[in-house]
Motif scaffolding. Structure first.
Motif, short mmCIF file in Angstrom:
data_model
loop_
_atom_site.label_atom_id
_atom_site.label_comp_id
_atom_site.label_asym_id
_atom_site.label_seq_id
_atom_site.Cartn_x
_atom_site.Cartn_y
_atom_site.Cartn_z
N THR A 8 1.32 3.95 10.57
CA THR A 8 2.28 4.52 9.64
C THR A 8 1.96 3.96 8.27
O THR A 8 1.81 2.74 8.11
CB THR A 8 3.74 4.13 10.01
OG1 THR A 8 4.02 4.60 11.33
CG2 THR A 8 4.73 4.74 9.03
N LYS A 9 1.81 4.85 7.30
CA LYS A 9 1.61 4.44 5.91
C LYS A 9 2.75 5.01 5.09
O LYS A 9 3.15 6.16 5.29
CB LYS A 9 0.29 4.98 5.35
CG LYS A 9 -0.92 4.28 5.87
CD LYS A 9 -2.17 4.85 5.22
CE LYS A 9 -3.40 4.28 5.91
NZ LYS A 9 -4.56 5.13 5.73
N VAL A 10 3.24 4.20 4.18
CA VAL A 10 4.22 4.67 3.21
C VAL A 10 3.51 4.75 1.87
O VAL A 10 2.96 3.74 1.40
CB VAL A 10 5.44 3.72 3.13
CG1 VAL A 10 6.42 4.21 2.06
CG2 VAL A 10 6.12 3.60 4.49
N TYR A 11 3.47 5.95 1.32
CA TYR A 11 2.89 6.19 0.01
C TYR A 11 4.02 6.32 -1.01
O TYR A 11 5.08 6.86 -0.70
CB TYR A 11 2.11 7.51 -0.01
CG TYR A 11 0.75 7.49 0.62
CD1 TYR A 11 -0.39 7.37 -0.17
CD2 TYR A 11 0.58 7.66 1.99
CE1 TYR A 11 -1.67 7.40 0.40
CE2 TYR A 11 -0.68 7.69 2.56
CZ TYR A 11 -1.80 7.56 1.76
OH TYR A 11 -3.06 7.59 2.33
N LEU A 12 3.76 5.86 -2.22
CA LEU A 12 4.68 6.03 -3.32
C LEU A 12 3.91 6.64 -4.48
O LEU A 12 2.79 6.21 -4.77
CB LEU A 12 5.27 4.67 -3.73
CG LEU A 12 6.41 4.69 -4.72
CD1 LEU A 12 7.61 5.46 -4.18
CD2 LEU A 12 6.83 3.26 -5.03
N ARG A 13 4.50 7.67 -5.11
CA ARG A 13 3.83 8.30 -6.24
C ARG A 13 4.27 7.57 -7.51
O ARG A 13 5.44 7.53 -7.85
CB ARG A 13 4.17 9.78 -6.34
CG ARG A 13 3.34 10.47 -7.41
CD ARG A 13 3.48 11.97 -7.49
NE ARG A 13 4.61 12.52 -6.81
CZ ARG A 13 4.59 13.68 -6.15
NH1 ARG A 13 3.49 14.38 -6.07
NH2 ARG A 13 5.67 14.14 -5.57
N ARG A 14 3.28 6.98 -8.18
CA ARG A 14 3.53 6.26 -9.43
C ARG A 14 2.59 6.84 -10.48
O ARG A 14 1.38 6.92 -10.23
CB ARG A 14 3.26 4.77 -9.27
CG ARG A 14 4.25 4.08 -8.35
CD ARG A 14 3.92 2.61 -8.22
NE ARG A 14 4.96 1.91 -7.48
CZ ARG A 14 4.75 0.82 -6.77
NH1 ARG A 14 3.55 0.28 -6.71
NH2 ARG A 14 5.75 0.24 -6.14
N ALA A 15 3.14 7.20 -11.63
CA ALA A 15 2.35 7.78 -12.72
C ALA A 15 1.49 8.93 -12.22
O ALA A 15 0.33 9.07 -12.61
CB ALA A 15 1.51 6.70 -13.39
N GLY A 16 2.03 9.73 -11.29
CA GLY A 16 1.33 10.90 -10.78
C GLY A 16 0.32 10.65 -9.69
O GLY A 16 -0.29 11.58 -9.19
#
Length: 141
Positions: A119-127
């Protein structure tokens, strides 16, 4: 009858959007895998968030610095890193990606094979999407 057509169009639009999302995260996973095999700390540094936490079998929790350090000193080499069963779900600026990883790695002359669910959690930062959490566990028998 008009509202049914609007609902169908909305559903088709959601399906296309989900498909685009799956393609985007499949591409990111391929980039992650290739960077591991190539020992490409620069690419991994871009994919890893500064506050990354990695929890995998047989190792203590790792930070971004810990994870990149293994590549920079050549402590771990991957001969194979393959993902399958990738599924992604996006919740605004966050996404959860799950799947299976089969990899072959060498540490200090010892070769090991891993077969994990992840399981990976991605976060969108600065696109840009970055991994903030990576957790894996053994598939088992």
């Amino acid at each position: 009858m008009m509202w049914i057509s609007a609902m169908v169009l909305a559903f088709v639009g959601l399906q296309a959007k989900a498909s685009d999302t799956d393609v985007a995260f499949t591409r990111l996973e391929a980039e992650w895998n290739t960077a591991h095999v190539q020992g490409d700390a620069t690419t991994l540094g871009r994919l890893f968030a500064d506050d990354l936490v990695v929890v995998v079998p047989g190792m203590r929790p790792l930070s971004k610095a810990d994870s990149l350090g293994m590549f920079k000193v050549g402590g771990m080499k991957f001969d194979r890193y393959e993902s399958s069963d990738i599924q992604s779900r996006v919740y605004g600026e966050m996404a959860i990606v799950t799947g299976r990883i089969k990899r072959t790695r060498s540490i200090g002359g010892k070769t090991m094979d891993d077969d994990w669910r992840f399981t990976k959690v991605y976060l969108r930062r600065a696109g840009n999407w970055q991994v903030v959490s990576f957790h894996a566990s053994n598939v088992g028998a």
